[in-house]
Structure formats: structure tokens, C-alpha cells
Design a protein around this motif. Structure first.
Motif, PDB file in Angstrom:
ATOM      1  N   GLY A  76      33.164  51.795  44.759  1.00  0.00           N
ATOM      2  CA  GLY A  76      33.000  52.723  43.636  1.00  0.00           C
ATOM      3  C   GLY A  76      34.303  53.419  43.286  1.00  0.00           C
ATOM      4  N   LYS A  77      35.325  53.245  44.138  1.00  0.00           N
ATOM      5  CA  LYS A  77      36.577  53.983  43.948  1.00  0.00           C
ATOM      6  C   LYS A  77      37.590  53.263  43.060  1.00  0.00           C
ATOM      7  N   ARG A  78      37.280  52.029  42.670  1.00  0.00           N
ATOM      8  CA  ARG A  78      38.257  51.258  41.898  1.00  0.00           C
ATOM      9  C   ARG A  78      37.992  51.432  40.408  1.00  0.00           C
ATOM     10  N   ASP A  79      39.068  51.316  39.636  1.00  0.00           N
ATOM     11  CA  ASP A  79      38.977  51.468  38.194  1.00  0.00           C
ATOM     12  C   ASP A  79      38.636  50.116  37.555  1.00  0.00           C
ATOM     13  N   GLY A  80      37.383  49.960  37.158  1.00  0.00           N
ATOM     14  CA  GLY A  80      36.928  48.683  36.605  1.00  0.00           C
ATOM     15  C   GLY A  80      37.475  48.387  35.217  1.00  0.00           C
ATOM     16  N   LYS A  81      38.215  49.332  34.624  1.00  0.00           N
ATOM     17  CA  LYS A  81      38.734  49.109  33.263  1.00  0.00           C
ATOM     18  C   LYS A  81      40.044  48.335  33.272  1.00  0.00           C
ATOM     19  N   VAL A  82      40.620  48.167  34.443  1.00  0.00           N
ATOM     20  CA  VAL A  82      41.875  47.411  34.558  1.00  0.00           C
ATOM     21  C   VAL A  82      41.657  46.220  35.489  1.00  0.00           C
ATOM     22  N   ILE A  83      41.966  45.030  35.005  1.00  0.00           N
ATOM     23  CA  ILE A  83      41.802  43.837  35.839  1.00  0.00           C
ATOM     24  C   ILE A  83      43.146  43.149  35.998  1.00  0.00           C
ATOM     25  N   MET A  84      43.541  42.896  37.230  1.00  0.00           N
ATOM     26  CA  MET A  84      44.775  42.153  37.484  1.00  0.00           C
ATOM     27  C   MET A  84      44.412  40.705  37.779  1.00  0.00           C
ATOM     28  N   VAL A  85      44.989  39.794  37.009  1.00  0.00           N
ATOM     29  CA  VAL A  85      44.717  38.364  37.189  1.00  0.00           C
ATOM     30  C   VAL A  85      45.785  37.777  38.112  1.00  0.00           C
ATOM     31  N   VAL A  86      45.360  37.192  39.234  1.00  0.00           N
ATOM     32  CA  VAL A  86      46.313  36.571  40.170  1.00  0.00           C
ATOM     33  C   VAL A  86      45.925  35.115  40.394  1.00  0.00           C
ATOM     34  N   GLU A  87      46.880  34.353  40.930  1.00  0.00           N
ATOM     35  CA  GLU A  87      46.602  32.936  41.162  1.00  0.00           C
ATOM     36  C   GLU A  87      45.759  32.716  42.407  1.00  0.00           C
ATOM     37  N   ASP A  88      45.970  33.573  43.402  1.00  0.00           N
ATOM     38  CA  ASP A  88      45.502  33.247  44.743  1.00  0.00           C
ATOM     39  C   ASP A  88      45.052  34.507  45.473  1.00  0.00           C
ATOM     40  N   PRO A  89      44.082  34.414  46.369  1.00  0.00           N
ATOM     41  CA  PRO A  89      43.691  35.618  47.124  1.00  0.00           C
ATOM     42  C   PRO A  89      44.862  36.228  47.882  1.00  0.00           C
ATOM     43  N   ARG A  90      45.850  35.407  48.251  1.00  0.00           N
ATOM     44  CA  ARG A  90      46.995  35.954  48.976  1.00  0.00           C
ATOM     45  C   ARG A  90      47.824  36.883  48.093  1.00  0.00           C
ATOM     46  N   ASP A  91      47.877  36.562  46.778  1.00  0.00           N
ATOM     47  CA  ASP A  91      48.616  37.427  45.852  1.00  0.00           C
ATOM     48  C   ASP A  91      47.892  38.763  45.730  1.00  0.00           C
ATOM     49  N   MET A  92      46.561  38.683  45.729  1.00  0.00           N
ATOM     50  CA  MET A  92      45.732  39.880  45.691  1.00  0.00           C
ATOM     51  C   MET A  92      46.009  40.720  46.942  1.00  0.00           C
ATOM     52  N   ALA A  93      46.064  40.055  48.078  1.00  0.00           N
ATOM     53  CA  ALA A  93      46.340  40.758  49.333  1.00  0.00           C
ATOM     54  C   ALA A  93      47.710  41.420  49.268  1.00  0.00           C
ATOM     55  N   ALA A  94      48.695  40.720  48.663  1.00  0.00           N
ATOM     56  CA  ALA A  94      50.042  41.271  48.563  1.00  0.00           C
ATOM     57  C   ALA A  94      50.015  42.563  47.746  1.00  0.00           C
ATOM     58  N   TYR A  95      49.290  42.562  46.615  1.00  0.00           N
ATOM     59  CA  TYR A  95      49.206  43.775  45.813  1.00  0.00           C
ATOM     60  C   TYR A  95      48.397  44.871  46.511  1.00  0.00           C
ATOM     61  N   GLU A  96      47.375  44.469  47.252  1.00  0.00           N
ATOM     62  CA  GLU A  96      46.596  45.473  47.997  1.00  0.00           C
ATOM     63  C   GLU A  96      47.469  46.190  49.017  1.00  0.00           C
ATOM     64  N   ARG A  97      48.386  45.436  49.616  1.00  0.00           N
ATOM     65  CA  ARG A  97      49.260  46.040  50.619  1.00  0.00           C
ATOM     66  C   ARG A  97      50.168  47.104  50.006  1.00  0.00           C
ATOM     67  N   THR A  98      50.485  46.965  48.709  1.00  0.00           N
ATOM     68  CA  THR A  98      51.333  47.991  48.093  1.00  0.00           C
ATOM     69  C   THR A  98      50.573  49.315  47.990  1.00  0.00           C
ATOM     70  N   GLY A  99      49.235  49.243  47.904  1.00  0.00           N
ATOM     71  CA  GLY A  99      48.435  50.464  47.764  1.00  0.00           C
ATOM     72  C   GLY A  99      48.607  51.120  46.408  1.00  0.00           C
ATOM     73  N   GLU A 100      49.287  50.436  45.459  1.00  0.00           N
ATOM     74  CA  GLU A 100      49.624  51.043  44.176  1.00  0.00           C
ATOM     75  C   GLU A 100      48.664  50.645  43.064  1.00  0.00           C
ATOM     76  N   PHE A 101      47.823  49.689  43.307  1.00  0.00           N
ATOM     77  CA  PHE A 101      46.944  49.211  42.247  1.00  0.00           C
ATOM     78  C   PHE A 101      45.503  49.597  42.565  1.00  0.00           C
ATOM     79  N   HIS A 102      44.850  50.242  41.618  1.00  0.00           N
ATOM     80  CA  HIS A 102      43.520  50.763  41.902  1.00  0.00           C
ATOM     81  C   HIS A 102      42.445  50.135  41.032  1.00  0.00           C
ATOM     82  N   GLY A 103      42.833  49.114  40.259  1.00  0.00           N
ATOM     83  CA  GLY A 103      41.857  48.429  39.427  1.00  0.00           C
ATOM     84  C   GLY A 103      41.173  47.309  40.196  1.00  0.00           C
ATOM     85  N   LEU A 104      40.586  46.370  39.460  1.00  0.00           N
ATOM     86  CA  LEU A 104      39.939  45.217  40.087  1.00  0.00           C
ATOM     87  C   LEU A 104      40.814  43.978  39.890  1.00  0.00           C
ATOM     88  N   TYR A 105      40.439  42.891  40.560  1.00  0.00           N
ATOM     89  CA  TYR A 105      41.217  41.654  40.467  1.00  0.00           C
ATOM     90  C   TYR A 105      40.402  40.546  39.830  1.00  0.00           C
TER      91      TYR A 105
END
Lengths: 199, 199
Positions: A76-105
Motif C-alpha cells: 500500500g506504500k507504493r505510488d501506483g501512478k508511476v510505473i517504471m518499465v524494465v527489461e528484467d527482474p534484475r533491473d527492478m532489483a537494481a532500482y529497488e536497491r537504490t531505495g529512490e523509486f517508490h512507484g510500481l514496476y
């Protein structure tokens, strides 16, 4: 090769079929596994089976998950109005590690690549379009890889999304932080100049 | 890391504990395994368990085998009067691939290395002595690695076997076949000169 006996040869063969593991590495890994305590070998084999059996695609973002929807889409804490499109779950993991993105993937599971026979229909673009129809989204950030396939995919998705009126952005190209300018390639340097911002 | 869900994280962790496999490789392997057909994943897990459970040490040569004695020790075609002492089953496999050695082997499972706390009693030297008492052997060829530990082990075994009167030999040091002389280190070059033979 019958030198080690069937169980060892079979293990070496199975291991050498994994990507990036050649004959010598497979042999080394096989001997390592044989010398492991039994419970460690069981734990490794169990992890392989469990990951294979319990991992599925999230029905929302298409990432890999053991619960559907995945914990990011379900949060419930993520901003569903912003979606980041990535190629691979690993890219998603890379962005999650930054802690800077609060939208969905949204995970494409690849990039458009005519060379490798991958067309837009092999990616999860249809699922993305359906998702954008069903939920109110304000921005789609395209974070495909900064290579030929990734750029082509980014342009393709931007074109497809044009009629929806949703804002489509691309992550910035530029010089990597901590790098040495003299070792950065020309294309990146021009892109960094192009994308310069006032400080 | 909870990004991928427990089964994937567990698999990544298990894989990254293998030697020579870092975090990134473990991640890549885990995703490869998840995308395998179920029977291939089962086959890999099965090979791990089978190798761990069915592989034992040969009671004669101490190599790894699924049958005891191993097929080399059990073969009637090998010359039991010559024993080649190697550090590791992989070294045995390397000599088997040459097809030039027709004697039997003895696997030490390591080399004397005070630095790593490995003494002669951690190797299968006692089993070798017993074997030499029980069967008539004419020559023991020491094929330990050409490094400090391997040389020390060779000298140690040669000393131990002195009283038995059995001929003890060491494989030749010299320039590797197919190599370029200019890239060979000085010690190897001197050894090659020392060991020169009339042609």
C-alpha cells in the motif's frame, strides 16, 4: 567420460550446461558439492526445486514472485501512478536497491531484438497496455538498458503509448558517478553534454 | 533481500556459496534455473543428490567412485606394479585423458601444506604404505603438482618410501608443449635445461 563414475560425470554434465560454467568450472563445482556435508547438498538441491516450483509471474507487473500479486504490487506504500518499465527482474532489483523509486514496476522480460527474433509480442507490452487502461497512471518511466535493443524498445513503447496521453519518460544517459571522464566513451560523453542541467 | 521473494533469494544465496560464484553470477544462474523446463531443474537437483549420496572413496586408490574398488583398480588390464600418486581425482582424470598411463593411481586428496594446516596425516599416505606392503609394486611415480606444496609432498613421500626399496620417480619438469619459450618462467626454463635429453 567414465573416469569418475556415472553420478559424478552426470553432475559435471548438468553443471556444465549452466550459463557461464565451462567444463573445468563444472568439474571444480562437482567436486566441491561431493565434499559438502549431506545437508548442504540437500539444501542446494531443495533450493533449485523450490525456486523452480514456487516462482511464478506477478499478474500485475509480470515480475517473478512467490505470491501473486508480488509484494511490491501488493504494497500500500507504493505510488501506483508511476510505473517504471524494465527489461528484467534484475533491473527492478537494481532500482529497488537504490531505495529512490517508490512507484510500481512493469517487467518486459526482454527487449525488442530482430537479430534474436524477439518482437514486441514476445514481451509483456500487451499486459502493460491493459494495465494502463485499468488503472490511472500519470507517468511511465522507461528504464530499458542503454543499448541498441533497449533504446529501440523504449522508442517502440513511447510510440505505442502516445495515443493514451500518459507522460512517458526515459532515464537519463550520462557519465557514471565515480567514473573517470577520460575512460567514458564518446557517445556517453555527448549524451551527458546534451542532458546537462543547471546547478 | 526481499525483492524476488523467498524461494529465489534462497536459491541465489545457495548458489553464491559455491566456489567461484559471486553474487551477480548466482543471480544470473538462479534466473536461468527458474526459466528451465521443470524436468531440467529436477535433473540438476537429482544429479547433485545422487553424486553426494552415491559417491564414495575407493578402498584401494582412495579416488572417488560409485563402485568399490573403482573401475580402474578393478580393471584386469592395468599394470598393478606401477602406481602414480596424484593430489586430486581431477589430476588422475587428466592423466587418464592422455591414454598414456596404464598403471594404477593413488589419490592423496591434497598436498602437505603447513600454511593451510595440512600435514602428512591428513593425506592418504598411510593407505599408500599399507597398499605397498600388501601388493608387489615396482615403481611409484609421484605426480603431485609442480608447486611448493606438491614438491614438498613429493620429497616427503620419497623419503618415507626409501626404506621399502621401491623405485620412486617424479614426473619431468620442462617447457609445456605448444608454449612460447619467451613466456616461460625462469625456473621452468632452468628445469627444462637440467632435464635435457639426447635426441
Amino acid at each position: 567420460m567414465r573416469i569418475y563414475g556415472e553420478p559424478v560425470s552426470r553432475l559435471i554434465e548438468e553443471l556444465s550446461r549452466l550459463p557461464g560454467i565451462g567444463g573445468k568450472s563444472a568439474q571444480r563445482l562437482a567436486f566441491y558439492i561431493i565434499h559438502l556435508p549431506e545437508e548442504r547438498a540437500e539444501s542446494l538441491a531443495g533450493a533449485i526445486l523450490s525456486a523452480k516450483r514456487n516462482v511464478k509471474y506477478c499478474s500485475v507487473c509480470c515480475s517473478l514472485t512467490d505470491s501473486d500479486p508480488c509484494h511490491i504490487c501488493a504494497s500500500g506504500k507504493r505510488d501506483g501512478k508511476v510505473i517504471m518499465v524494465v527489461e528484467d527482474p534484475r533491473d527492478m532489483a537494481a532500482y529497488e536497491r537504490t531505495g529512490e523509486f517508490h512507484g510500481l514496476y512493469h517487467v518486459l522480460h526482454g527487449a525488442v531484438s530482430p537479430m534474436h527474433g524477439v518482437g514486441p509480442n514476445d514481451l509483456t507490452i500487451a499486459a502493460l497496455l491493459k494495465r494502463l487502461q485499468d488503472t490511472p497512471v500519470e507517468e511511465v518511466i522507461i528504464a530499458t538498458n542503454p543499448n541498441v535493443e533497449g533504446e529501440a524498445t523504449a522508442l517502440y513503447i513511447a510510440k505505442i503509448l502516445k495515443p493514451t496521453g500518459i507522460k512517458v519518460t526515459r532515464i537519463a544517459h550520462g557519465v557514471p558517478v565515480g567514473g573517470d571522464l577520460e575512460f567514458v566513451d564518446e557517445v556517453t560523453l555527448s549524451r551527458a553534454l546534451e542532458g546537462r542541467r543547471e546547478i
